[in-house]
Design an enzyme around this catalytic site. Structure first.
Site, PDB file in Angstrom:
ATOM      1  N   GLY A 104      21.193  36.285  65.908  1.00 14.39           N
ATOM      2  CA  GLY A 104      20.056  36.397  65.262  1.00 14.39           C
ATOM      3  C   GLY A 104      18.615  36.303  65.796  1.00 14.39           C
ATOM      4  N   ARG A 168      26.009  41.033  66.236  1.00 13.67           N
ATOM      5  CA  ARG A 168      26.898  40.133  66.177  1.00 13.67           C
ATOM      6  C   ARG A 168      28.388  40.144  66.666  1.00 13.67           C
ATOM      7  NH1 ARG A 168      24.318  35.811  63.900  1.00 13.67           N
ATOM      8  NH2 ARG A 168      22.464  36.062  62.730  1.00 13.67           N
ATOM      9  N   ASP A 198      24.612  29.879  72.110  1.00 12.47           N
ATOM     10  CA  ASP A 198      25.861  29.304  72.620  1.00 12.47           C
ATOM     11  C   ASP A 198      26.845  30.199  72.976  1.00 12.47           C
ATOM     12  OD1 ASP A 198      26.125  29.001  69.925  1.00 12.47           O
ATOM     13  OD2 ASP A 198      26.922  27.330  69.997  1.00 12.47           O
ATOM     14  N   ASP A 199      27.371  30.852  71.779  1.00  9.95           N
ATOM     15  CA  ASP A 199      28.626  31.752  71.955  1.00  9.95           C
ATOM     16  C   ASP A 199      28.394  32.805  72.943  1.00  9.95           C
ATOM     17  OD1 ASP A 199      30.480  30.705  70.270  1.00  9.95           O
ATOM     18  OD2 ASP A 199      30.466  31.970  68.575  1.00  9.95           O
ATOM     19  N   LYS A 225      18.524  31.655  73.652  1.00  6.80           N
ATOM     20  CA  LYS A 225      17.915  31.915  72.497  1.00  6.80           C
ATOM     21  C   LYS A 225      18.544  31.243  71.256  1.00  6.80           C
ATOM     22  CE  LYS A 225      19.462  34.048  69.835  1.00  6.80           C
ATOM     23  NZ  LYS A 225      20.487  34.976  69.133  1.00  6.80           N
ATOM     24  N   THR A 226      17.769  30.845  70.497  1.00  8.93           N
ATOM     25  CA  THR A 226      18.181  30.474  69.134  1.00  8.93           C
ATOM     26  C   THR A 226      16.957  29.656  68.502  1.00  8.93           C
ATOM     27  OG1 THR A 226      19.470  29.090  67.561  1.00  8.93           O
ATOM     28  CG2 THR A 226      19.638  28.575  69.981  1.00  8.93           C
ATOM     29  N   ASP A 228      17.642  27.717  66.152  1.00 11.23           N
ATOM     30  CA  ASP A 228      18.281  26.447  65.585  1.00 11.23           C
ATOM     31  C   ASP A 228      17.977  25.295  66.590  1.00 11.23           C
ATOM     32  OD1 ASP A 228      18.807  27.934  63.460  1.00 11.23           O
ATOM     33  OD2 ASP A 228      21.090  28.117  63.840  1.00 11.23           O
ATOM     34  N   LYS A 265       2.448  16.759  40.244  1.00  9.18           N
ATOM     35  CA  LYS A 265       3.842  16.559  39.184  1.00  9.18           C
ATOM     36  C   LYS A 265       4.798  17.311  39.782  1.00  9.18           C
ATOM     37  CE  LYS A 265       1.764  20.703  36.847  1.00  9.18           C
ATOM     38  NZ  LYS A 265       1.217  21.063  35.611  1.00  9.18           N
ATOM     39  N   GLY A 274      19.086  26.634  59.545  1.00  8.38           N
ATOM     40  CA  GLY A 274      19.794  25.862  60.626  1.00  8.38           C
ATOM     41  C   GLY A 274      21.035  25.213  60.106  1.00  8.38           C
ATOM     42  N   GLU A 440      11.382  33.857  57.134  1.00  9.16           N
ATOM     43  CA  GLU A 440       9.894  34.089  57.383  1.00  9.16           C
ATOM     44  C   GLU A 440       9.868  33.423  58.698  1.00  9.16           C
ATOM     45  OE1 GLU A 440      11.584  32.292  54.840  1.00  9.16           O
ATOM     46  OE2 GLU A 440      10.647  32.811  53.113  1.00  9.16           O
TER      47      GLU A 440
END
Lengths: 566, 566
Positions: A104, A168, A198-199, A225-226, A228, A265, A274, A440
Site C-alpha cells: 500500500g 501486492r 514487514d512482509d 514503509k507503512t 500503519d 449536538k 490500520g 485521504e
C-alpha cells in the site's frame, strides 16, 4: 510515434526528449513549491565516510531456525556510516540497481527513489537505476523503466507511488524466485532496493539469501514503509509515511472536534486506517485529545467483548451528559473487530454454517451457533447481522473488512443509551455521525519529516549497495535531532525475524510491531484519557505546514519512544 | 467560586481575571501561530474615511411587494466608504452593539466578530460588544456575554463558532419579535450584527424594519456567511467560509486522486456538502480536475433522471476502461437527489402510501405507484429501496438527507456495468470506494483569504453601525486585488430580495445564488470536463499553507466571476 510511458494504463506525454510520468504543468501551487524544496542530508552522507560493522547479529526469536532458513545472510553485523577523511568506496564504479515499491501507498516513497538515484549520481556517476513497475510482479515479469533525472524530477517530495506504481504480489514459489533471478541476470543488477512493509522486507531477505546461494552478484536492501507504523524496532525507529498520514487524519479530526464543540449536538465516531496495529489511532489521539479512543491491542489484552467496548463508550457519553455535554469525538481503529476474540469465534461459526447448512428465514439455523456466539449475534444491530450473512468473499468467508465498525458502534451505543434512558440513568440527547479516514492519508504530500527521512533512507540504501551489502534494511536513526545529526546505516533483516509454524513448516516473519501497553506512547495516552473524556481538551493540529516555525513538527509516538530509550 | 463560562455546557477555566472561552494552552503549534497572524485591513479602513451613498435601490424581483413588506427600509441606497481628509464620524461615541451567529459553521466567523470588536476599540473607544449565545435564540432569551479583548484573543483567525456558538432558531412570530425588542431595549443596543446565510439575512432585514417601525434606536447589519457559497451577488461577491471549506475538501480529493492513480483499481465516489447549490462541487472540480463531476443545477436544467446520471458516469467508466484506466474520481453534490424531479415524485408518492396504506411483504402496495415511479423504484438498489421504506422523520416523511447518494451511485454503476459486461460492451474491472466530505470543512482554520475577508466584513459592519445605517449587508469588494485595495461598504438587504408565495401570503426571500450554467465557473468547467474525463489531469492542491508564496491563493469561482464582470 514519439516515445511515451504508460502509468496504470495512462499514456503520458513526452517532454523535451525525456519520458515524463507526471506533467508538472498541471501541478497545484503547493505541489510545485514542493518539487524544489531543498532536502538536507544527514552530515555523514554529505561528507566522506567509511562503513564500520558491529558485532554478529542474532534474531528476534528462534535464532537457530532463522539461521537454518538463511544460511548465507544470517548473523550479519549491522553497518554504520561514520565520517572519514576520505571515501573508502570507489567513486568510479558504475552500478546497475533496481528499485521496487511493494504494498500500500505511503507518503514519501518517491523520495526514497530520489535518494537512491541521487546517491548514484553523486557517488557512482554513470550508474543506472531501473524502476520495476507495479510492485514485485514487475521484477518477475521484468517490467521496468530506466529512471532519468527528468523523469524523477516532478515526483520529488510528492505523494503517491505512481512514479513506478506498487503491487501486492509476492515472490514465493521456486518458479517466482527463478523469474527474479532471470531478471537480475538480464539487467545485470548489482543491487535491488525493496521498499515495503514487514512482509515485503521478509521477502527482500529471502531474495538476498536466494541470490547469494545462486552466486548472483545482485545484493538486496530493504526500506521500512507503512503508514500503519507497525514495522519498527530499536535500529529502525519508524516506518515512513506514518508521520504524514497521521498528520492528515489529525487535521480532519481536529476540524471535526471544533465542529462538535461549536454545534454541541453530535458524537463523531471516526474510524482510522490500520488493520493490524492501532498506532495511527493512538498517534491521532495524542495529537488531538478525543473523548474516547479504542486501542485494539488493549481490547485484546483485556479480552474485552463488543459489549465491554460499547459500555465503555456509553459510560463516557452518560457522564458527559450529566455535566451538560451532548457531543464528543470517538476514535476507533479499523482493525478493532480483529482484536475481539468472541467476534472471531462468531465469524468462524458463521462461515461453517453458511458453507454447509441451509439458512432458513425462521432462524432455526441459529441453533447451530454456540450459546456465546448466539448471544453476540443477537446483540449486533440488524444491519450488521445482515452484512455478516450476505457479504462473502470468493472463498465464501464473511468479509470482516467491509463491516463499518464506526456505524456498528453508533447503533450499539444508541440501543444501550435508549435502555439506560428508560431506566432513568441517562437524560441526554445522542446523535452519531460516522467518518472513515483512510485513502485521504496514504498519498498526501509528505511532511518535511517524511520527505527528509525517506530521502536519507534511499541515499543510505545506495551507500549500502555500493559497499556490496545485502540482506540489510536501511536504517536512519537519532531522529529526534536535526536532520544534520541523523545516524545512517543498515540492520540485518534476519535480526528482526522470528519464525511462525504454517502448514507444519517454519516460515520466517518480521513480527509486526504492535502498540505496546507498557510503551511510552500508550502510557502517556492512558494517563490522560480520563481527563480528555470529560474535559474538552481538544487540539486542532490544522493543515500540514511546509515552511515556517511549525513545519518541523514530528509525531508524538516517535518522540515519546525516543525519549523512553534515551 | 471563581467566575467561569459555559460553552455548549463546557465549564471553562478563568485566566488572569478574564473569562476565557478557549484555553490557548491546549492549542496546536499551527493554531498558536495563527492567533498572532497580523491581518491587513483594506486601506480605506486604515485611514480617515467618509461614507457616501449611491442611488435609491430596488429589489431583485417584485419591488412593489418588497416595498410593501419593508415600508421603512426599502429602497435605501448602498453605502460606500471612501478616503477623506478627516473622519466624519464622531470618534468619542460609545456604542453598544450585539452580534449573533446564525446557522451552520463556516471558517472565519470568529474573525467577523474580531473585526467588529477592533473597529469599536479603534474608532469608538469605550464601546461594548455583546455576543448573543447559541444563535438567534440568544437574542430572544437575552442570553449573552460581554466580549473583552482577553476573551476574543484566543479565537483570532481560528475556525469554529464556539466563541458564542450558533443556532438554527428563527425570529418569526410577533412574540419572538417582541422578545428581540425587549432584549434590544434591555441592553440599550445601538446596533446588532447578524452573521448568517440567506435566511438569516432576510431575518436581519425584518428585524431592521421592525426596530425602525417601533422607533427603536437599534440598527441591524447583516454579514454573508455560508460554506455553500450560495449567498452572493454583484455587491457581495462571496460568502465567507466557502474558500476555506473548498480548499479542505480539495486537499482530500487531490490526495484520493493520487491514490487512485497509484493503485489503479478504484473508482472513488466523493459526495460533497452543499444541499441547495453545487458551488462547492464545482469549485472542487476546478481545483482538482476529476474524471466526472455532477452539478445539480445542470441535472435539473436538463431534466435528467437518475438513469441519465448513472449512464453518464458509466459511459465515462467504459471509455476509460477501453484506454486502460480502471480507476477514477467522481464528485457528487450532497443535494443531487433534490435536483431530480422523478425522485421527488417517487418520494411524494411513497410518503402518501406509507401514511395511508398497508405495505405488504408481497409488494401489492407497489401497484399504488404511478408507472414512472414504479420503474424508478425498481431501478434503485435494494438497500436504497429499504432506506426509502424504513427511515422516516417525525412527520412520517422519507429522510432524503440520510440517503448516501455516493453509495447509491456506486451500486447503480455496478449493476449497469455488469449488464454491459454481459453484452460485451465493457471489459474492465470496477471497484467503488465511497467518501463524504462535510463536517471536516466547516470548522477548519480559515485561509488567509477568509481570515482577511471576515475581518474586513466585521470592521465594515462596525463602521456602518457607527454611521447609524440599518438594513444593509456588509459588502467588501474588489476581492481579486490585494487586501489593501478592497472596497468597503454596505448594500440594502431589500435589494437582494424577491417574494415567494407561501400559504397565500408573500414572503420576502433572498434568493439562493445557484450555479449559473452560463456563468464563467460552470462554462470553464464544461469546456474542460471531457478532457478531464479521459486524460488524467488530476491536480492535488495539498494542505492549506498560511505563509509563503502559496498562502495567498483564492478560489477559482470567485476569480472567474470577477474576471467575467470586469
Amino acid at each position: 510515434m514519439s516515445p511515451s510511458l504508460v502509468v496504470n494504463g495512462d499514456l503520458v506525454p513526452v517532454k523535451s526528449g525525456a519520458v515524463t510520468g507526471r506533467v508538472a504543468s498541471v501541478y497545484s501551487e503547493v505541489q510545485t513549491s514542493r518539487i524544489d524544496h531543498a532536502l538536507l542530508l544527514p552530515s555523514v552522507l554529505r561528507n566522506p565516510f567509511k562503513i564500520v560493522e558491529g558485532p554478529r547479529s542474532s534474531a528476534a526469536g528462534n535464532p537457530d531456525e532463522i539461521a537454518k532458513l538463511f544460511p548465507y545472510v544470517f548473523g550479519q553485523p549491522s553497518a554504520m556510516l561514520v565520517p572519514n577523511d576520505t571515501d573508502t568506496l570507489k567513486q568510479d564504479q558504475k552500478l546497475k540497481i533496481g528499485v521496487v515499491l511493494s504494498g500500500g501507498q505511503a507518503p514519501g516513497g518517491h523520495n526514497v527513489i530520489s535518494g537512491i538515484f541521487d546517491y548514484m549520481q553523486d557517488r557512482t556517476k554513470g550508474s543506472i537505476l531501473y524502476g520495476f513497475r507495479g510492485g514485485p510482479a514487475g521484477i518477475m515479469k521484468c517490467k521496468y523503466i530506466e529512471l532519468t533525472p527528468d523523469y524523477i524530477y516532478p515526483y520529488r517530495n510528492q505523494g503517491g507511488f505512481d512514479m513506478i506504481c506498487s503491487g501486492r504480489d509476492k515472490i514465493e514459489t521456486p518458479e517466482q524466485f527463478k523469474q527474479a533471478e532471470e531478471t537480475a541476470k538480464k539487467l545485470d543488477l548489482d543491487g535491488l532496493v525493496v521498499i515495503g512493509g514487514d512482509d515485503s522486507n521478509t521477502n527482500a531477505c529471502l531474495l538476498a539469501e536466494n541470490f547469494r546461494s545462486k552466486n548472483l552478484k545482485t545484493r538486496v536492501i530493504g526500506c521500512p514503509k507503512t503508514i500503519d507504523g507497525d514495522l519498527k524496532c530499536k535500529e529502525v525507529p519508524a516506518s515512513f509515511g506514518f508521520d504524514t498520514a497521521c498528520r492528515i487524519y489529525a487535521e480532519m479530526i481536529g476540524n471535526v472536534m471544533i465542529d462538535a464543540r461549536s454545534t454541541g449536538k453530535y458524537y463523531h465516531f471516526v474510524r482510522l486506517m490500520g488493520r493490524a496495529a492501532s498506532h495511527i489511532t493512538l498517534e491521532c489521539a495524542l495529537q488531538t485529545h478525543p473523548n474516547v479512543t479504542i486501542i485494539g491491542e488493549e481490547v485484546a489484552a483485556k479480552k474485552q467483548t463488543l459489549k465491554n467496548v460499547t459500555d465503555y463508550i456509553v459510560d463516557v457519553i452518560c457522564k458527559r451528559a450529566e455535566i451538560g455535554f451532548n457531543y464528543g469525538v470517538i476514535l476507533i481503529p479499523e482493525g478493532l473487530i480483529d482484536f475481539i476474540p468472541e467476534v472471531q469465534q462468531l465469524i468462524a461459526e458463521l462461515n461453517e454454517i453458511l458453507a454447509h447448512d441451509v439458512v432458513d428465514e425462521g432462524g432455526v439455523w441459529k441453533k447451530k451457533l454456540t450459546s456465546q456466539s448466539l448471544q453476540l449475534f443477537n446483540f449486533l444491530p440488524e444491519a450488521i447481522q445482515e452484512q455478516l450473512m450476505l457479504e462473502r468473499d470468493p472463498h465464501g468467508n464473511v468479509q470482516v473488512a467491509k463491516i463499518e465498525t464506526e456505524k456498528m458502534l453508533i447503533q450499539m451505543a444508541e440501543t444501550e443509551l435508549e435502555k439506560r434512558k428508560q431506566d432513568g440513568a441517562y437524560k441526554g440527547q445522542f446523535k452519531g455521525q460516522s467518518h472513515f479516514f483512510g485513502y485521504e492519508g496514504r498519498c498526501g504530500l509528505p511532511t518535511n519529516f517524511d520527505a527528509s527521512y525517506c530521502y536519507a533512507l534511499g541515499y543510505a540504501a545506495g551507500a549500502l549497495l555500493h559497499d556490496r551489502k545485502t540482506g540489510l534494511i536501511s536504517s536512519v536513526g537519532n531522529l529526534g535531532a536535526p536532520v544534520d545529526q541523523w545516524t545512517v546505516g543498515g540492520t540485518a533483516l534476519t535480526s528482526l525475524m522470528d519464525v511462525e509454524r504454517r502448514h507444519g513448516k517454519f516460515k520466517p516473519v518480521i513480527k509486526k510491531a504492535m502498540v505496546e501497553l507498557d510503551g511510552a506512547p500508550f502510557k502517556t495516552f492512558a494517563s490522560l484519557r480520563d481527563e480528555w473524556a470529560l474535559k474538552n481538551h481538544y487540539i486542532s493540529p490544522g493543515p500540514i505546514q511546509f515552511i515556517g516555525a511549525t513545519a518541523t513538527a514530528v509525531n508524538h509516538t516517535l518522540l515519546l519512544e525516543l525519549a523512553a530509550q534515551s
